[in-house]
Design a protein around this motif. Structure first.
Motif, PDB file in Angstrom:
ATOM      1  N   LEU B 164      14.626  16.190 -12.702  1.00 40.04           N
ATOM      2  CA  LEU B 164      15.642  15.964 -13.561  1.00 40.04           C
ATOM      3  C   LEU B 164      15.367  17.409 -14.320  1.00 40.04           C
ATOM      4  N   LEU B 165      14.279  17.466 -14.646  1.00 42.67           N
ATOM      5  CA  LEU B 165      13.991  18.675 -15.481  1.00 42.67           C
ATOM      6  C   LEU B 165      14.079  19.985 -14.598  1.00 42.67           C
ATOM      7  N   GLN B 166      14.072  19.778 -13.158  1.00 42.92           N
ATOM      8  CA  GLN B 166      13.810  21.036 -12.388  1.00 42.92           C
ATOM      9  C   GLN B 166      12.546  21.755 -12.625  1.00 42.92           C
ATOM     10  N   PHE B 202      16.018  17.751 -26.183  1.00 43.81           N
ATOM     11  CA  PHE B 202      16.557  18.981 -25.969  1.00 43.81           C
ATOM     12  C   PHE B 202      17.506  19.122 -27.206  1.00 43.81           C
ATOM     13  N   GLU B 208      11.210  23.311 -23.565  1.00 41.20           N
ATOM     14  CA  GLU B 208      10.726  22.474 -22.547  1.00 41.20           C
ATOM     15  C   GLU B 208       9.363  21.952 -22.423  1.00 41.20           C
TER      16      GLU B 208
ATOM     17  N   ILE C  10      23.513  13.978 -17.126  1.00 43.39           N
ATOM     18  CA  ILE C  10      22.011  14.067 -17.328  1.00 43.39           C
ATOM     19  C   ILE C  10      21.329  14.571 -15.976  1.00 43.39           C
ATOM     20  N   GLU C  11      22.039  14.379 -14.852  1.00 46.26           N
ATOM     21  CA  GLU C  11      21.711  14.734 -13.704  1.00 46.26           C
ATOM     22  C   GLU C  11      22.700  15.988 -12.927  1.00 46.26           C
ATOM     23  N   LEU C  30      23.397  20.741 -10.353  1.00 44.31           N
ATOM     24  CA  LEU C  30      22.443  19.950 -10.842  1.00 44.31           C
ATOM     25  C   LEU C  30      22.089  20.465 -12.325  1.00 44.31           C
ATOM     26  N   SER C  31      21.927  19.589 -13.308  1.00 43.99           N
ATOM     27  CA  SER C  31      22.024  20.039 -14.767  1.00 43.99           C
ATOM     28  C   SER C  31      20.691  20.738 -14.956  1.00 43.99           C
ATOM     29  N   GLY C  32      19.807  20.130 -14.579  1.00 41.48           N
ATOM     30  CA  GLY C  32      18.348  20.724 -15.091  1.00 41.48           C
ATOM     31  C   GLY C  32      17.980  20.099 -16.294  1.00 41.48           C
ATOM     32  N   GLY C  33      16.960  20.688 -16.928  1.00 44.62           N
ATOM     33  CA  GLY C  33      16.639  20.506 -18.114  1.00 44.62           C
ATOM     34  C   GLY C  33      16.792  21.489 -19.175  1.00 44.62           C
ATOM     35  N   ALA C  34      15.824  22.232 -19.389  1.00 44.18           N
ATOM     36  CA  ALA C  34      15.728  23.286 -20.306  1.00 44.18           C
ATOM     37  C   ALA C  34      16.764  24.532 -20.146  1.00 44.18           C
ATOM     38  N   ILE C  39      22.890  26.930 -16.549  1.00 44.60           N
ATOM     39  CA  ILE C  39      23.346  26.513 -15.492  1.00 44.60           C
ATOM     40  C   ILE C  39      24.998  26.042 -15.684  1.00 44.60           C
ATOM     41  N   ILE C 132      20.175   7.432 -10.879  1.00 45.19           N
ATOM     42  CA  ILE C 132      19.024   7.940 -10.734  1.00 45.19           C
ATOM     43  C   ILE C 132      18.062   7.081 -10.019  1.00 45.19           C
ATOM     44  N   LYS C 135      18.975   7.094  -6.035  1.00 42.01           N
ATOM     45  CA  LYS C 135      18.237   8.610  -5.875  1.00 42.01           C
ATOM     46  C   LYS C 135      16.800   8.311  -5.477  1.00 42.01           C
TER      47      LYS C 135
END
Lengths: 439, 286, 257
Positions: B164-166, B202, B208, C10-11, C30-34, C39, C132, C135
């Motif tokens: 999810l965070l990549q 976030f 992060e 979220i995804e 894909l969303s990613g986080g930080a 993105i 999620i 997956k």
């Protein structure tokens, strides 16, 4: 920021309430050094013993949750490591965890209990309440019975319940006298009973005033007062005085349309208790112009109310159980106990309505003209959660919009995703066509 | 091709120096976990070969693959192994094992091998569970405690979080340590939702590293609560896949106020090594 | 006017560019986080490029989804159920209810008269039934998600996993693998459990109407789950093409109104 619809102003009497609460807290902290007994419990007659004070773990646990996430977390872990399950009520886990660590949040010694007087309650965690201090050291325990009755008014049954309560109260008082060598001060007790009866009418007025649009008070304001004379015990005359002062000020606010939330356009109710570690959600809702007019729990000092057939919002049992209705002069200890035993002995406490009567919330919703209700589901707060889903269905039937959210317990921030809750509030408001009035 | 952030590096190694034909007893251990499978081949008291790979949907196949990789390019075959012990969640699927032994005993034995006789408390940080084992001075188990079913994320949820965070899974620990002070841990104990909550941070302006810190602190905190029940004291050792996550290990050490022992061996091998040693015990007692 | 909707989940995040009720382009990532904001920019440029437009050509952008605040250039933001309602009314004017099954949330939105929404039901926490989880399960079972969702046939008798908690379901699935149950059967059991869970959410307050309920969101592309859900709920879901873009579409439609 849009211009406010109504004037707002802070409560003048708030400082006094804060002072009284602090004084009470002080009295608990110094009990040991003053050589005064500290009882775990919440009996109404403690004032008869000059050297006895009472405290429950609820307010302790709630305060801990409110003031420090970190300390509460460490205390819960201390409880867990000693074998208490994570599913135990967060109030207890917070408070007893601190007991095991031996100190309070500010480092001062934990006020250890000298005796335990728990009472039964729809919340089954209550009877467990006394266990931790008893595990810690061998102290006496006196179980208070507390009847719960949900049927139509039955005066014969009431007579029996009152007798039971009177007898057991007299017994416990005598036992404490015998075991601890303390003398119960009948005069002082009788005097306080006569005085304390004065609280209820003022509390009833304050509660009723919140039906006004705009509401003069919000739930957060109520929280500063609702324990005075109930959970936190102080000087009876002073307590009556502050309730009167509050009543007078709220009356004035109603007459002048002073609002708790200046942009009130949505009224919502909730059930007890709130997540003490996340009270900022009230402020968040205010951004939508939504005011929380309380819960039956926070209105508890008014006593049990219901919507009568003619549409009036009135006390369920009239004056029954108030000292005002005591039919002869109060001369003896037993007289005072009989007069003091309020509706509680008759099996009706306002706050229990939330739990035991699924249609009770409908009455409350109608009387207070609410648009929506937030009913949390607390995984570890059994008594706070039983029948909630059903109540949500009953409220939906009369057109009140309901939101459920989940968490662990009001004193335990575990499993409450705060950001997600804020998202849910946004969804709830926006799906009713309301957007934030301010950021 | 999207990067697979959740995929942790697999490994295998076979000794080129040990002359296994000269060994008295050659044994093997295979530890099939719900997420990873390890094999270890012992030639007397020396580690001859090992493998650490992801458990696939076919457990028997995974056990076989782990064995093959540990044997590597050496001339040793399965037939040369005197005795094999299977352990772990999927132990019944080590079809070539002569016996299965519980993973508590195997981990204890393996940890004593890897860290020496001073280790008293072993904490296994696995994909689904964490276990705390307290040993006597001799190799017997004195006390043992396991987490409840609901856990703020063991290895499994960390994979989901990496995705999810990549963030590559093997970097999560280090990145989480780049904070001045840990934020409050994520409050959700259910690991399915701890992820959602962490990502929600976030929104509050967390960086992060802070999100990772809150998340891994929560895991360490839960583990700390479980271990507390065996009254930890020195010496302490961590085993299992999460023992490689510095973010969890450092925080556990901080909360427990003690530093864990380290060894030259991969902590994930403890179960398999222990199983192989127990196999040798069985052979020598016979 | 050309408008756009960006749905940041979220995804994954989705973008839709709309002109006069017609979709000009879609974008997904894909969303990613930080680095979500970055993105968003990327997916946005890709969508613009696909539509052969520049940012200045877009009249209004509305963002929705959990990460709506990461769309820094959005003119407005709206909650997901409102966006869903817009999309539903546009795609099927007779729609009375829309069910949105995403990566970590399920939503049931009952539509009222005009623009209004009667009710929104969301999963509280427990979610065996979401993206999620599916997956992660596909990974455990060594299958590609498409492969797993395309599995036909009912689950084998006696092969079930917990349908209330994704964590327990996963543990049950691992237990089945340990007992050498073929992974296709385990996959079917997992998806059946997902359908059971979603169905119980549908039952929560108001059972959606049989013929006028739309299904959107990423999981609506999982045929195995959808078939099981239809069987259990007896609802003939209307599933639009590009179902996972419903939120972004709804936001774009709202921008155009």
């Amino acid at each position: 920021m849009s211009k406010q619809r109504w004037e707002t102003r802070p409560l003048e009497v708030w400082n006094k309430a804060k002072e009284m609460r602090a004084k009470w807290q002080q009295s608990i902290d110094t009990a040991s050094s003053e050589r005064v007994l500290l009882a775990q419990g919440n009996v109404q007659w403690s004032i008869g013993f000059p050297a006895l004070r009472v405290i429950e773990d609820n307010p302790v646990g709630a305060m801990m949750a409110n003031k420090s996430d970190e300390f509460a977390r460490i205390c819960r872990l201390a409880g867990e490591v000693l074998g208490w399950g994570r599913e135990i009520c967060g109030y207890q886990l917070n408070c007893w965890g601190a007991m095991y660590l031996g100190h309070q949040m500010d480092g001062s010694p934990f006020p250890f209990r000298d005796l335990v007087i728990p009472f039964s309650d729809p919340c089954d965690q209550h009877t467990k309440r006394g266990q931790a201090p008893m595990d810690y050291s061998p102290i006496p325990r006196f179980q208070e019975n507390y009847p719960l009755y949900t049927g139509p008014r039955d005066t014969d049954r009431e007579k029996a319940m009152v007798e039971d309560k009177v007898y057991s109260t007299l017994y416990i008082i005598e036992e404490i006298e015998r075991i601890f060598g303390q003398k119960f001060d009948d005069e002082r007790f009788i005097e306080s009973v006569k005085l304390s009866g004065g609280i209820r009418p003022y509390a009833q007025d304050v509660s009723r005033f919140m039906q006004h649009i705009p509401s003069p008070l919000s739930q957060k304001d109520l929280y500063s007062f609702y324990t005075l004379g109930g959970l936190t015990k102080g000087d009876p005359a002073e307590t009556v005085a502050i309730w009167k002062a509050l009543r007078d000020e709220v009356k004035w606010r109603v007459q002048n349309n002073i609002a708790a939330v200046g942009n009130e356009r949505y009224r919502w109710m909730e059930t007890h208790p709130p997540p003490w570690h996340f009270l900022k959600y009230y402020r968040y809702m205010e951004k939508y112009g939504a005011v929380c007019i309380g819960s039956q729990y926070s209105h508890m000092m008014a006593g049990p109310f219901e919507l009568k057939e003619d549409g009036a919002w009135a006390p369920r049992m009239g004056n029954a159980g108030f000292v005002q209705s005591f039919d002869k002069p109060i001369k003896t200890r037993e007289d005072a106990i009989r007069a003091m035993i309020g509706t509680e002995a008759r099996g009706h406490r306002f706050k229990d309505d939330e739990v035991i009567r699924p249609y009770a919330l409908n009455d409350f919703a109608k009387a207070y003209k609410v648009n929506g209700a937030i009913l949390p589901l607390w995984r570890c707060g059994v008594g706070c959660t039983v029948t909630r889903k059903e109540q949500g269905l009953r409220l939906s039937e009369i057109g009140v919009r309901v939101l459920h959210y989940e968490g662990s317990q009001p004193g335990d921030r575990t499993d409450l995703d705060e950001n997600r809750l804020l998202d849910q509030l946004d969804v709830w408001m926006e799906s009713q066509g309301l957007r934030k009035l301010e950021d | 091709m999207t990067q697979e952030y959740w995929r942790w590096p697999e490994s295998a190694w076979t000794s080129k120096d040990i002359d296994w034909k000269k060994s008295k007893t050659v044994t093997a251990g295979v530890d099939i976990g719900s997420n990873s499978t390890q094999s270890a081949i012992m030639c007397d008291n020396l580690l001859f070969g090992y493998a650490n790979l992801r458990t696939g949907p076919d457990y028997r196949e995974s056990a076989g693959a782990a064995m093959r990789q540990a044997l590597g390019k050496s001339a040793m075959t399965l037939k040369d192994i005197r005795y094999t012990v299977g352990t772990g969640w999927g132990s019944r699927n080590v079809s070539f094992a002569q016996k299965t032994v519980d993973e508590i005993n195997c981990h204890a034995r393996g940890a004593r091998f890897m860290h020496g006789p001073a280790v008293k408390i072993i904490v296994d940080l696995g994909a689904q569970t964490c276990k705390a084992i307290r040993l006597y001075d001799w190799d017997r188990i004195r006390d043992f405690v396991m987490n409840d079913k609901c856990a703020a994320g063991m290895g499994r949820s960390i994979e989901v979080m990496a995705d999810l965070l990549q963030v590559p899974i093997q970097e999560m620990g280090e990145r989480s340590l780049a904070v001045d002070k840990d934020p409050e841990p994520v409050s959700t104990t259910c690991y399915a939702f701890a992820n959602t909550e962490a990502i929600g941070l976030f929104r509050e302006g967390y960086k992060e590293s802070e999100v990772l810190a809150a998340y891994l602190f929560a895991i360490a905190w839960r583990i700390h609560g479980t271990i507390g029940r065996v009254q930890p004291e020195k010496e302490l050792a961590f085993t299992g896949g999460l023992a490689k996550n510095t973010g969890i290990v450092k925080r556990l050490e901080r909360e427990m106020k003690m530093t864990a022992l380290t060894s030259e061996y991969d902590p994930q091998l403890a179960g398999a090594i222990g199983a192989a040693l127990i196999a040798r015990d069985i052979v020598e007692k016979a | 006017m050309i408008t756009a909707g960006i749905d940041v989940g979220i995804e994954s995040l989705k973008a839709v560019i709309l002109k006069d009720g017609k979709v000009l382009a879609r974008g997904i990532g894909l969303s990613g986080g930080a680095h979500r904001a970055k993105i968003v920019e990327q997916v946005w440029s890709e969508a613009l490029a696909a539509a052969r437009l520049k940012p200045a050509d877009i009249g209004k952008v509305i963002a929705t989804g959990q990460g709506k605040n990461d769309v820094r250039f959005a003119d407005d933001r709206v909650v997901e159920p409102v966006a869903d309602a817009w999309a539903a009314r546009f795609l099927y004017p007779k729609a009375t209810c829309v069910v949105d099954i995403g990566a970590d949330q399920v939503r049931l939105v009952t539509l009222g008269k005009g623009d209004s929404i009667l009710e929104v039901v969301m999963n509280q926490k427990c979610a065996a039934g979401l993206g999620i989880f599916l997956k992660s399960m596909a990974r455990t079972l060594g299958m590609a998600l498409d492969e797993m969702s395309g599995l036909s046939g009912n689950p084998a008798g006696g092969v079930t996993v917990n349908d209330g908690c994704a964590v327990f379901a996963e543990m049950d699935a691992l237990g089945l693998l340990n007992r050498n149950v073929p992974r296709q059967d385990v996959a079917r059991a997992v998806m059946e459990a997902v359908a059971i869970r979603i169905n119980s959410i549908l039952n929560d307050k108001i059972m959606p109407a049989r013929d006028t309920t739309i299904l959107v969101g990423g999981v609506s592309k999982n045929t195995a789950v959808v078939n099981a859900l239809q069987r259990r709920s007896e609802i003939g879901f209307m599933i639009p093409e590009h179902a996972e873009y419903a939120g972004a579409l709804g936001a774009a439609l709202m921008a155009a109104s």
